[in-house]
Design a protein around this motif. Structure first.
Motif, PDB file in Angstrom:
ATOM      1  N   LYS A   7       2.397 -23.718  38.764  1.00  0.00           N
ATOM      2  CA  LYS A   7       2.731 -24.962  38.066  1.00  0.00           C
ATOM      3  C   LYS A   7       3.458 -25.898  39.034  1.00  0.00           C
ATOM      4  O   LYS A   7       4.327 -25.456  39.794  1.00  0.00           O
ATOM      5  N   GLY A 152       9.663 -31.440  29.131  1.00  0.00           N
ATOM      6  CA  GLY A 152       9.827 -30.334  30.076  1.00  0.00           C
ATOM      7  C   GLY A 152       8.890 -29.159  29.814  1.00  0.00           C
ATOM      8  O   GLY A 152       8.991 -28.114  30.462  1.00  0.00           O
ATOM      9  N   ASP A 155       6.301 -26.276  31.896  1.00  0.00           N
ATOM     10  CA  ASP A 155       6.704 -24.905  32.266  1.00  0.00           C
ATOM     11  C   ASP A 155       6.143 -23.918  31.242  1.00  0.00           C
ATOM     12  O   ASP A 155       5.631 -22.845  31.592  1.00  0.00           O
ATOM     13  N   LYS A 210      17.912 -27.359  33.496  1.00  0.00           N
ATOM     14  CA  LYS A 210      16.548 -27.771  33.123  1.00  0.00           C
ATOM     15  C   LYS A 210      15.484 -27.330  34.119  1.00  0.00           C
ATOM     16  O   LYS A 210      14.310 -27.702  33.980  1.00  0.00           O
TER      17      LYS A 210
END
Ligand code: ADP
Ligand code: ASP
Ligand code: MG
Length: 413
Positions: A7, A152, A155, A210
């Motif tokens: 990723k 976010g 992920d 984060k």
């Protein structure tokens, strides 16, 4: 030969040169004899720009279904560009939207949950010697609507793909060299951890670090997928997120985190009787507002104060809802504060060390920082402080618990 999911986050694909850099890294991984599925984020700043555009045009909170259609385009753009860049290096690649690889989610627009992934589809692409370049952050619901998974969440897309494929590793390539003992952009003395246990990482992610989205860690733990967090810009080994038995170091405090994304609501002079907390929190739950810390003071004269925190984005709604039941619960007044921060220390070793919380409070006291709320679990202690003290609190706690390496109580001054 290994099966690897790689990723790449927003900064890693932030411009043309960086997309080319990522393409070279993917090709190098393929050339080393691996099968590779790639998951990408939108280019840095893109999602924020799309969110802003949506708010402008909608003239208020945008309709969730259309918001999802719009913001999902950011990741789609990167997947096409990266696929082109890989092809320009003479290798085979194909881009896929979430819908195209069967990333099925529930129908909760803007915060959808993944239900399943069409692993057979991805496998057949990989078997043909083609790199699958998948748009993160998005999926499709039962009705065929485009959904997104929350900020976010690329992920989480990546770990879900890794779990569905039974990948050997899910690499999270980002703009720092791994998981650090604190945010390296705030604490220059923070050091990279070689390994961290799922549960510790889960706490750190929940409490503001984060570098990994919390849900990605939950998935990885549930399906036993090792995560390797590393830099897109170096060859250095990063941090492995693994089951506890594979993590040798059991630090008392392995991380200091902060979260400026909360606000607190205080209900003053509420009747000290059964049912009051239930009345307030049921209404908040019905509005899908997640309450984090709750503190209820000891009652006196038949009344008590109750304070709780909510995500900053839900603050106004939480105030409104609480004010709406002021007469039902017999409260005197309701007020709030959106200039707070939650600062936490996290560590598996806290389980078998007494006095860690006390030491934390002493360190903050020595800096003249007032603690507004406290919450603890087996492996973390969190405090709410005035937002303006965030940096000072984080650095002081990092110095006391991590840089010193010591764990004896701080003497009273
Ligand atoms: P990406 O765009 O690659 O997903 P993010 O910005 O979401 O990257 O996450 C990486 C950032 O997380 C780093 O730049 C860093 O500022 C921040 N961060 C916060 N806490 C930590 C930590 N404990 N270790 C590493 N990075 C952290
Ligand atoms: N682009 C999305 C965001 O900015 C998802 C991600 O980058 O993980 O939140
Ligand atoms: Mg991220």
């Amino acid at each position: 030969m290994a099966l690897i999911v790689q990723k790449f986050g927003g900064t890693s694909v932030g411009d043309v040169e960086r997309i080319r850099n990522v393409a070279r890294r993917v090709v190098a991984t393929v050339d080393a004899g691996n099968e590779v599925a790639v998951v990408v984020s939108a280019m840095a700043g893109e999602t924020n720009a799309l969110v802003k555009l949506a708010r402008e045009v909608a003239g208020g909170p945008p309709p969730p279904r259309e918001y999802d259609v719009l913001v999902a385009t950011g990741e789609q753009k990167t997947s096409a560009l990266l696929s082109m860049a890989i092809q320009a290096l003479g290798r085979r690649a194909r881009s896929f939207s979430g819908a195209q690889i069967g990333m099925r989610t529930d129908a909760s627009h803007t915060r959808a949950r993944i239900e399943s992934v069409d692993a057979a589809k991805i496998r057949s692409v990989l078997r043909d010697g083609v790199v699958a370049v998948i748009a993160g952050f998005q999926g499709i619901d039962e009705e065929g609507n485009i959904t997104t998974l929350g900020r976010g969440a690329s992920d989480t897309s990546a770990v879900a793909v890794a779990a569905a494929l039974g990948a050997d590793v899910c690499e999270i390539n980002t703009d720092v060299e791994g998981v650090f003992t604190s945010d390296p952009n705030l604490v220059p003395a923070a050091r990279k951890l070689d390994r961290i246990a799922y549960d510790e990482m889960l706490e750190m992610a929940s409490l503001g670090a984060k570098v990994l989205q919390r849900r990605s860690v939950l998935f990885a733990k549930r399906f036993g997928i090792p995560i390797h967090v590393r830099s897109s810009f170096s060859e250095a080994e990063g941090t492995w997120v693994l089951a506890e038995e594979n993590v040798m170091e059991r630090l008392v405090v392995s991380g200091v985190t902060y979260d400026r994304n909360e606000a607190k609501v205080r209900v003053r002079g509420v009747k000290d009787q059964p049912g009051v907390a239930a009345a307030v929190f049921e209404l908040l739950a019905q509005a899908d507002i997640v309450v984090d810390m709750i503190v209820q003071n000891l009652g006196h004269d038949g009344t008590t104060d109750m304070t709780f925190t909510v995500p900053l984005g839900d603050y106004e709604r939480a105030l409104e809802i609480t004010r709406g039941c002021i007469s039902k619960i017999g409260a005197e007044a309701i007020d709030g504060d959106d200039t707070i921060a939650k600062v936490s220390i996290v560590g598996l070793g806290m389980k078998d060390h007494a006095g860690v919380a006390a030491r934390m409070f002493r360190v903050l006291a020595q800096e003249g920082i007032n603690i507004q709320m406290i919450s603890t679990s087996e492996i973390k202690t969190s405090v709410v402080v005035d937002e303006k003290y965030t940096d000072l609190a984080v650095r002081a706690l990092h110095a006391a618990f991590v840089e010193s390496g010591a764990s004896e109580p701080v003497p009273e001054s």
